[in-house]
Design a protein around this motif. Structure first.
Motif, PDB file in Angstrom:
ATOM      1  N   UNK A   1       0.990  -1.010  -0.713  1.00  5.38           N
ATOM      2  CA  UNK A   1      -0.213  -0.047  -0.093  1.00  5.38           C
ATOM      3  C   UNK A   1       0.641   1.119  -0.099  1.00  5.38           C
ATOM      4  N   UNK A   2       0.937   2.427  -0.850  1.00  5.04           N
ATOM      5  CA  UNK A   2       1.281   3.480  -1.008  1.00  5.04           C
ATOM      6  C   UNK A   2       1.015   3.965   0.312  1.00  5.04           C
ATOM      7  N   UNK A   3       2.216   4.903   0.941  1.00  3.25           N
ATOM      8  CA  UNK A   3       2.665   5.814   2.071  1.00  3.25           C
ATOM      9  C   UNK A   3       1.969   6.803   1.526  1.00  3.25           C
ATOM     10  N   UNK A   4       0.913   7.236   2.335  1.00  2.00           N
ATOM     11  CA  UNK A   4       0.386   8.690   2.063  1.00  2.00           C
ATOM     12  C   UNK A   4       0.359  10.041   3.373  1.00  2.00           C
ATOM     13  N   UNK A   5       1.111  10.578   3.006  1.00  2.00           N
ATOM     14  CA  UNK A   5       1.994  12.036   3.374  1.00  2.00           C
ATOM     15  C   UNK A   5       1.081  13.237   3.453  1.00  2.00           C
ATOM     16  N   UNK A   6       0.380  13.831   4.317  1.00  4.41           N
ATOM     17  CA  UNK A   6      -0.489  14.661   4.927  1.00  4.41           C
ATOM     18  C   UNK A   6      -0.076  16.125   5.723  1.00  4.41           C
ATOM     19  N   UNK A   7      -0.543  17.065   4.898  1.00  3.63           N
ATOM     20  CA  UNK A   7       0.120  18.488   6.093  1.00  3.63           C
ATOM     21  C   UNK A   7      -0.763  19.711   5.297  1.00  3.63           C
ATOM     22  N   UNK A   8      -0.537  20.643   6.562  1.00  3.26           N
ATOM     23  CA  UNK A   8      -1.080  21.842   6.150  1.00  3.26           C
ATOM     24  C   UNK A   8      -0.367  22.704   4.872  1.00  3.26           C
ATOM     25  N   UNK A   9      -0.497  23.285   3.632  1.00  2.00           N
ATOM     26  CA  UNK A   9      -0.272  24.274   3.355  1.00  2.00           C
ATOM     27  C   UNK A   9       0.791  25.670   4.002  1.00  2.00           C
ATOM     28  N   UNK A  10       0.368  25.964   5.186  1.00  4.49           N
ATOM     29  CA  UNK A  10       0.693  27.145   6.213  1.00  4.49           C
ATOM     30  C   UNK A  10       0.983  26.613   7.343  1.00  4.49           C
TER      31      UNK A  10
ATOM     32  N   UNK B   1       5.837  22.420  11.405  1.00  6.09           N
ATOM     33  CA  UNK B   1       6.806  21.564  10.516  1.00  6.09           C
ATOM     34  C   UNK B   1       5.970  21.123   8.791  1.00  6.09           C
ATOM     35  N   UNK B   2       7.046  21.978   8.100  1.00  3.47           N
ATOM     36  CA  UNK B   2       6.718  22.867   6.682  1.00  3.47           C
ATOM     37  C   UNK B   2       6.504  21.695   5.632  1.00  3.47           C
ATOM     38  N   UNK B   3       6.008  22.007   4.581  1.00 10.01           N
ATOM     39  CA  UNK B   3       5.724  21.644   3.404  1.00 10.01           C
ATOM     40  C   UNK B   3       6.887  21.494   2.987  1.00 10.01           C
ATOM     41  N   UNK B   4       8.400  21.806   3.423  1.00  7.16           N
ATOM     42  CA  UNK B   4       9.198  21.148   2.744  1.00  7.16           C
ATOM     43  C   UNK B   4      10.232  20.310   3.524  1.00  7.16           C
ATOM     44  N   UNK B   5       9.395  20.415   5.603  1.00  5.61           N
ATOM     45  CA  UNK B   5       9.773  19.081   5.969  1.00  5.61           C
ATOM     46  C   UNK B   5       9.314  17.311   4.815  1.00  5.61           C
ATOM     47  N   UNK B   6       8.426  17.782   4.877  1.00  9.99           N
ATOM     48  CA  UNK B   6       7.141  17.176   4.153  1.00  9.99           C
ATOM     49  C   UNK B   6       6.870  15.930   2.987  1.00  9.99           C
ATOM     50  N   UNK B   7       8.187  17.149   1.902  1.00  9.61           N
ATOM     51  CA  UNK B   7       8.623  16.626   0.722  1.00  9.61           C
ATOM     52  C   UNK B   7       9.551  16.169   0.906  1.00  9.61           C
ATOM     53  N   UNK B   8      10.489  16.331   1.675  1.00  8.04           N
ATOM     54  CA  UNK B   8      12.366  15.714   2.081  1.00  8.04           C
ATOM     55  C   UNK B   8      11.406  14.460   2.343  1.00  8.04           C
ATOM     56  N   UNK B   9       9.922  14.259   3.548  1.00  9.72           N
ATOM     57  CA  UNK B   9       9.839  13.283   4.258  1.00  9.72           C
ATOM     58  C   UNK B   9       9.324  11.931   3.463  1.00  9.72           C
TER      59      UNK B   9
END
Length: 64
Positions: free
Chosen positions: A1-10, A14-22
């Motif tokens: 199953x694909x891993x899903x990562x979710x975050x708020x744009x603002x 835990x910035x979008x940049x951090x989530x993108x890195x992970x």
């Protein structure tokens, strides 16, 4: 199953940049960024989060 990562744009903590890195570290990971949400997208954009989760739950299980 694909891993899903979710975050708020603002999310300032835990910035979008951090989530993108992970997400980039996990093969086949999918990143969903919710506009108008900060650190708690499940509270700030519950309908959008629920829709993404429903789609994920309907994805066929991939056994490898």
């Amino acid at each position: 199953m694909t891993t899903v990562i979710m975050c708020g744009a603002h999310d300032a903590e835990d910035t979008v940049r951090k989530h993108t890195f992970v997400a980039d570290l996990i093969p086949d990971a999918v990143l969903h960024v919710f506009d108008g949400a900060g650190h708690f997208p499940t509270l700030e954009a519950p309908d959008n989060v629920a829709a993404k989760l429903q789609g994920w739950f309907q994805t066929p299980l991939r056994l490898t």
